[in-house]
Design an enzyme around this catalytic site. Structure first.
Site, PDB file in Angstrom:
ATOM      1  N   ARG A 123       0.808  -1.218   0.000  1.00 36.67           N
ATOM      2  CA  ARG A 123       0.000   0.000   0.000  1.00 36.67           C
ATOM      3  C   ARG A 123       0.847   1.276   0.000  1.00 36.67           C
ATOM      4  O   ARG A 123       0.316   2.387  -0.110  1.00 36.67           O
ATOM      5  CB  ARG A 123      -0.921   0.024   1.218  1.00 36.67           C
ATOM      6  N   TRP A 156       2.748   6.026   1.852  1.00 34.89           N
ATOM      7  CA  TRP A 156       2.868   6.468   0.457  1.00 34.89           C
ATOM      8  C   TRP A 156       2.651   7.967   0.519  1.00 34.89           C
ATOM      9  O   TRP A 156       1.565   8.441   0.833  1.00 34.89           O
ATOM     10  CB  TRP A 156       1.810   5.788  -0.400  1.00 34.89           C
ATOM     11  N   GLU A 214      -2.612  -3.187 -21.709  1.00 29.59           N
ATOM     12  CA  GLU A 214      -2.252  -3.820 -20.436  1.00 29.59           C
ATOM     13  C   GLU A 214      -0.800  -4.340 -20.484  1.00 29.59           C
ATOM     14  O   GLU A 214      -0.053  -4.202 -19.516  1.00 29.59           O
ATOM     15  CB  GLU A 214      -3.249  -4.948 -20.142  1.00 29.59           C
ATOM     16  N   LYS A 274       2.052  -3.080 -17.915  1.00 32.47           N
ATOM     17  CA  LYS A 274       2.817  -3.996 -17.056  1.00 32.47           C
ATOM     18  C   LYS A 274       4.304  -3.697 -17.191  1.00 32.47           C
ATOM     19  O   LYS A 274       5.018  -3.614 -16.204  1.00 32.47           O
ATOM     20  CB  LYS A 274       2.571  -5.464 -17.436  1.00 32.47           C
ATOM     21  N   HIS A 301      -0.871   6.312 -37.621  1.00 30.92           N
ATOM     22  CA  HIS A 301      -1.177   7.724 -37.357  1.00 30.92           C
ATOM     23  C   HIS A 301      -0.277   8.321 -36.289  1.00 30.92           C
ATOM     24  O   HIS A 301      -0.668   9.254 -35.600  1.00 30.92           O
ATOM     25  CB  HIS A 301      -2.651   7.864 -36.972  1.00 30.92           C
ATOM     26  N   LYS A 348      -0.606  -0.140  -4.442  1.00 32.31           N
ATOM     27  CA  LYS A 348      -1.628  -1.050  -4.966  1.00 32.31           C
ATOM     28  C   LYS A 348      -3.028  -0.483  -4.798  1.00 32.31           C
ATOM     29  O   LYS A 348      -3.885  -0.666  -5.643  1.00 32.31           O
ATOM     30  CB  LYS A 348      -1.523  -2.388  -4.238  1.00 32.31           C
TER      31      LYS A 348
HETATM   32  C1  G6P Z   1      -3.212   1.181  -8.786  1.00 36.67           C
HETATM   33  C2  G6P Z   1      -2.598  -0.194  -8.924  1.00 36.67           C
HETATM   34  C3  G6P Z   1      -3.090  -0.864 -10.202  1.00 36.67           C
HETATM   35  C4  G6P Z   1      -4.610  -0.902 -10.229  1.00 36.67           C
HETATM   36  C5  G6P Z   1      -5.210   0.488 -10.020  1.00 36.67           C
HETATM   37  C6  G6P Z   1      -6.709   0.424  -9.804  1.00 36.67           C
HETATM   38  O1  G6P Z   1      -2.715   2.024  -9.761  1.00 36.67           O
HETATM   39  O2  G6P Z   1      -1.178  -0.099  -8.942  1.00 36.67           O
HETATM   40  O3  G6P Z   1      -2.579  -2.180 -10.274  1.00 36.67           O
HETATM   41  O4  G6P Z   1      -5.031  -1.409 -11.453  1.00 36.67           O
HETATM   42  O5  G6P Z   1      -4.650   1.110  -8.867  1.00 36.67           O
HETATM   43  O6  G6P Z   1      -6.967  -0.267  -8.606  1.00 36.67           O
HETATM   44  P1  G6P Z   1      -8.269  -1.065  -8.287  1.00 36.67           P
HETATM   45  O7  G6P Z   1      -8.027  -1.662  -6.939  1.00 36.67           O
HETATM   46  O8  G6P Z   1      -9.387  -0.076  -8.279  1.00 36.67           O
HETATM   47  O9  G6P Z   1      -8.462  -2.095  -9.335  1.00 36.67           O
END
Ligand code: G6P
Length: 610
Positions: free
Chosen positions: A27, A73, A483, A487, A506, A605
Site C-alpha cells: 500500500r 505512500w 495492459e 505492465k 497515425h 496497490k
Molecule cells: C493502482 C494499482 C493498479 C490498479 C489500479 C486500480 O494504480 O497499482 O494495479 O489497477 O490502482 O486499482 P483497483 O483496486 O481499483 O483495481
C-alpha cells in the site's frame, strides 16, 4: 495508499505490528514507523522499507502489548524520517497514524500555530495529533471525546489509529474514506487497512464504515459514530487463509499471482458458468438483471488495469449484448458533470474495492439515479458495500502492485456478464454454450501458456536493455496491448505504449527503427490478415517484431523475428490467453533489470487518495 496496523492484547505488539506492516507494504513503501505504549510512548520511524525500520528497533522495546504501525505512500511532505508516521504532539503523550488526506489541514495548522503549537513535519496528519491534544487540554474531556471532537473539525479522508499515555489501555481508531478492518480475537484486537495483518490472529472481523470509530481495550470494544451513537456491528468471517498471502516458494508475489491464474479464473467461474444447463448464474445481480438487460447504456468506471478490463468488457458487451457501453476513467467521470440518469447502469471495476476515484464515481452515479454494479475482488471492500449489486471476482488476495490475476478474473466476470445479458436475445443458445465451453477451457490453456515461461525468459534477456516498446493489437486484444505496455512500464521503467494496430500509422510508426521492439498480438481471429499487414509495415521499417501467435500458425514465422505460440481461443477467451505472455515478459525484463517488481517505485496497490 498507506497501510495501517494496530494491536492491543496480551502479546508483544512490536512483532505483530512489523509483520502486519510487511503484509501491508504493497500500500506504500516510502517510510514506515511504529509507536508502542509502555508507560511512555516509544516511537521508531524510518524512511524506506519496513526492513529498514526493523533494523532500528532495539530488542528491548519488543515488550509492550499495545501499539500502532504505519507504512507510508507520501502525499504531503517528501518521504523522510520526520514525515514518516506515527506523529506525536509536543508533550509526546499522544501518537497517531493516518491514511488519507486532511483537506483543511493548512487552516487548522495556522490556528494551532497561533495557539503555540510547534510542528515538526510537513504532513497533513500532524495537525490531527496537535488538534486532539489542544481539544483534550481545553475541554478536559477524555481521550475518546478529544479524538471525536477533533474529527468533527476536519474535512477529508482518514483511516487512523491513536494511542495516549494518559489513557494507556486504549486504542482508538476511526474511518472516513480510507478502509479499516477490526480483527476480533480472544482478548486481543488487531486493526488493519485490510485483512492481511489480521488473518494470522483471528478470522473474525468487523468492517468499519465511514464516520465510525472503534474504541478498543484488552477487555472489549465498542463502535460508535463520530456523533457518539453506539453502532451495533456484525462480526463477519474471513474466507482466505494465511497461505493465500504468502509467496509459497515463488521469488515474487507477482510471479506467484501470474501462475495462480488458472485457479483464479476457475474460481471466478465456479458455480456460475454451467455448461450442462448452458446457463450463467450470477447471484449478486439476479435481482437487477432486467434493469441491466434493459439499460439504455452501460458506463464502466475504473482506474489502471481495471480500466483495461473495462475496455475488454466494452467490446464483449457491445458485441454480444448489443447494449451501448462507454468506459471512463473514474477520475474523469466524477469531475466532468456526466450526463447520466436512472436508465443507465454504471459498472465500477476495482480489484481493491477502495480506489478513491472509483468510489467517488459510483457515489456520483448513485446520486443521479443510475443502477450501480460493482466488480470487486476484495470481499467487504467499500465499493462492494456501496454498490447496488455486484459480482466478486474471487481471484484471492493480490499482493503484487502490478495487477495480473485480478485482471484476468475481471475479464472472466465481464465475459460471464456479457453472455448473461445476451443469451436468448442477441446470442443463440448454441453460441452461448460455445462461449461458456470456451471459457471453461481457459484455465487449462493458461497452464499450457505458463509452460512457455523459460522461452519468455530467453526473450526477456534479449530485450531487457531496450529503451522503448510498442504493443499492438486489434479488437479484444487492443486493451490487452494497453495492459501489456502498462505492465512493462510500471515494473521495469521502460517506456512502453499500447496502440490499436491500425492506428499505428497515425503516429507511433514514426518511432519505429531497428531498436524498437514491437509486440504484436497476432492470434488467428477475424483480424489476423489485417494484423499481418501491420506487421509488414513494421518490418519494412526494420522494427523488431515479437508475435503472440496461435499454435500451428506457420505463416507468422516468415514475418516475425520471435514467435510465442499459444493455444487458440476465440471470442471472450482470447484476451485471457494473450495477456499471459505479456505479463511474463514484463516480469522477466523487470527482474533482469534489477527492479523491485512487487513494489515498483512511486506506485501503490490501493490508491485511496484522489
Ligand atoms: C493502482 C494499482 C493498479 C490498479 C489500479 C486500480 O494504480 O497499482 O494495479 O489497477 O490502482 O486499482 P483497483 O483496486 O481499483 O483495481
Amino acid at each position: 495508499m498507506c497501510g495501517i496496523v494496530g494491536y492491543i492484547g496480551k502479546k508483544n505488539a512490536a512483532p505483530i505490528l512489523l509483520d502486519g506492516l510487511k503484509r501491508l507494504e504493497y500500500r506504500g513503501y516510502d517510510s514506515a514507523g511504529i509507536a508502542l505504549l509502555d508507560g511512555e510512548i516509544i516511537m521508531h520511524k524510518k524512511k524506506g522499507k519496513v526492513n529498514d525500520l526493523e533494523k532500528v528497533i532495539p530488542e528491548e522495546s519488543l515488550a509492550p502489548s499495545i501499539g500502532i504501525g504505519h507504512t507510508r505512500w507520501a502525499t504531503h511532505g517528501e518521504p523522510n524520517d520526520t514525515n514518516a508516521h506515527p506523529h506525536m504532539n509536543e508533550a509526546e503523550d499522544i501518537a497517531i497514524i493516518h491514511n488519507g488526506i486532511i483537506e483543511n489541514y493548512a487552516s487548522i495548522k495556522k490556528e494551532l500555530i497561533n495557539k503555540g503549537h510547534t510542528f515538526k513535519s510537513d504532513t497533513d496528519t500532524e495537525v490531527l495529533v496537535h488538534l486532539i491534544s489542544e481539544i483534550w487540554k481545553k475541554t478536559e474531556c477524555d481521550f475518546e471525546t478529544a479524538v471525536r471532537l477533533a474529527l468533527k473539525e476536519v474535512d477529508g479522508t482518514y483511516g487512523l489509529c491513536a494511542i495516549s499515555k494518559k489513557e494507556p489501555g486504549k486504542l482508538i481508531c476511526a474511518r472516513n474514506g480510507s478502509p479499516l478492518i477490526l480483527g476480533v480475537g480472544e482478548n486481543e484486537y488487531v486493526i488493519g487497512s485490510d485483512a492481511s495483518p489480521i488473518v494470522a490472529y483471528t478470522r473474525k472481523v468487523i468492517y468499519l464504515s465511514d464516520g465510525e470509530m472503534a474504541i478498543l481495550t484488552q477487555d472489549g470494544y465498542s463502535v460508535k459514530t463520530i456523533d457518539n451513537i453506539e453502532m451495533p456491528k456484525a462480526i463477519e468471517n474471513l474466507t482466505f487463509s494465511i497461505a493465500a498471502i504468502e509467496k509459497a516458494g515463488f521469488p515474487h508475489f507477482m510471479l506467484k499471482e501470474i501462475f495462480e491464474q488458472p485457479e483464479a479464473i476457475h474460481n471466478s467461474m465456479r458455480g456460475r458458468a454451467l455448461l450442462n444447463d448452458c446457463e450463467i448464474k450470477l447471484g449478486g445481480i439476479s435481482e437487477h438483471i432486467e434493469r441491466l438487460k434493459n439499460a439504455k447504456r452501460i458506463l464502466i468506471c475504473a482506474c489502471g488495469t481495471s480500466w483495461h478490463s473495462g475496455l475488454v468488457g466494452e467490446y464483449l458487451i457491445e458485441e454480444f449484448a448489443r447494449i451501448p457501453v462507454e468506459v471512463e476513467y473514474a477520475s474523469e467521470f466524477r469531475y466532468r458533470s456526466p450526463i447520466i440518469d436512472e436508465n443507465d447502469v454504471v459498472i465500477a471495476i476495482s480489484q481493491s474495492g477502495e480506489t478513491a476515484d472509483t468510489l467517488a464515481a459510483i457515489r456520483e452515479a448513485k446520486k443521479r439515479g443510475a443502477l450501480v454494479m460493482g466488480i470487486c475482488n476484495v470481499v467487504g471492500s467499500s465499493i462492494a458495500r456501496e454498490t447496488d449489486c455486484g459480482i466478486y471476482t474471487h481471484a484471492g488476495p493480490e499482493i503484487g502492485v502490478a495487477s495480473t490475476k485480478a485482471f484476468t478474473a475481471q475479464v472472466t466476470v465481464l465475459a460471464l456478464l456479457a453472455i448473461k445479458l445476451s443469451k436468448g436475445r442477441t446470442l443463440s443458445e448454441a453460441e452461448a454454450c460455445l462461449f461458456i465451453d470456451e471459457l471453461l477451457n481457459v484455465p487449462d490453456k493458461i497452464r499450457k501458456i505458463l509452460k512457455l515461461n523459460d522461452q519468455i525468459l530467453k526473450l526477456a534477456k534479449l530485450f531487457k536493455d531496450s529503451k522503448n516498446f510498442l504493443y499492438l493489437g486489434r479488437g479484444f486484444n487492443f486493451p490487452v496491448s494497453l495492459e501489456g505496455a502498462l505492465k512493462l512500464k510500471e515494473i521495469s521503467y521502460i517506456h512502453a505504449e499500447g496502440y490499436p494496430a491500425a492506428e499505428m500509422k497515425h503516429g507511433p510508426i514514426a518511432l519505429i527503427d531497428e531498436n524498437m521492439p514491437v509486440v504484436f498480438i497476432a492470434t488467428r481471429d477475424k483480424s489476423y490478415q489485417k494484423i499481418v499487414s501491420n506487421i509488414e509495415e513494421v518490418r519494412s521499417r526494420k522494427g523488431r517484431v515479437i508475435a503472440i501467435a496461435s499454435e500451428g500458425d506457420q505463416e507468422i514465422d516468415k514475418l516475425a523475428e520471435f514467435v510465442i505460440r499459444i493455444p487458440n481461443g476465440s471470442g471472450p477467451s482470447s484476451p485471457l490467453l494473450t495477456v499471459i505472455p505479456l505479463q511474463l515478459l514484463a516480469y522477466h525484463i523487470a527482474v533482469l533489470r534489477g527492479c523491485n517488481v512487487d513494489q515498483p517505485r512511486n506506485l501503490a496497490k490501493s490508491v485511496t487518495v484522489e
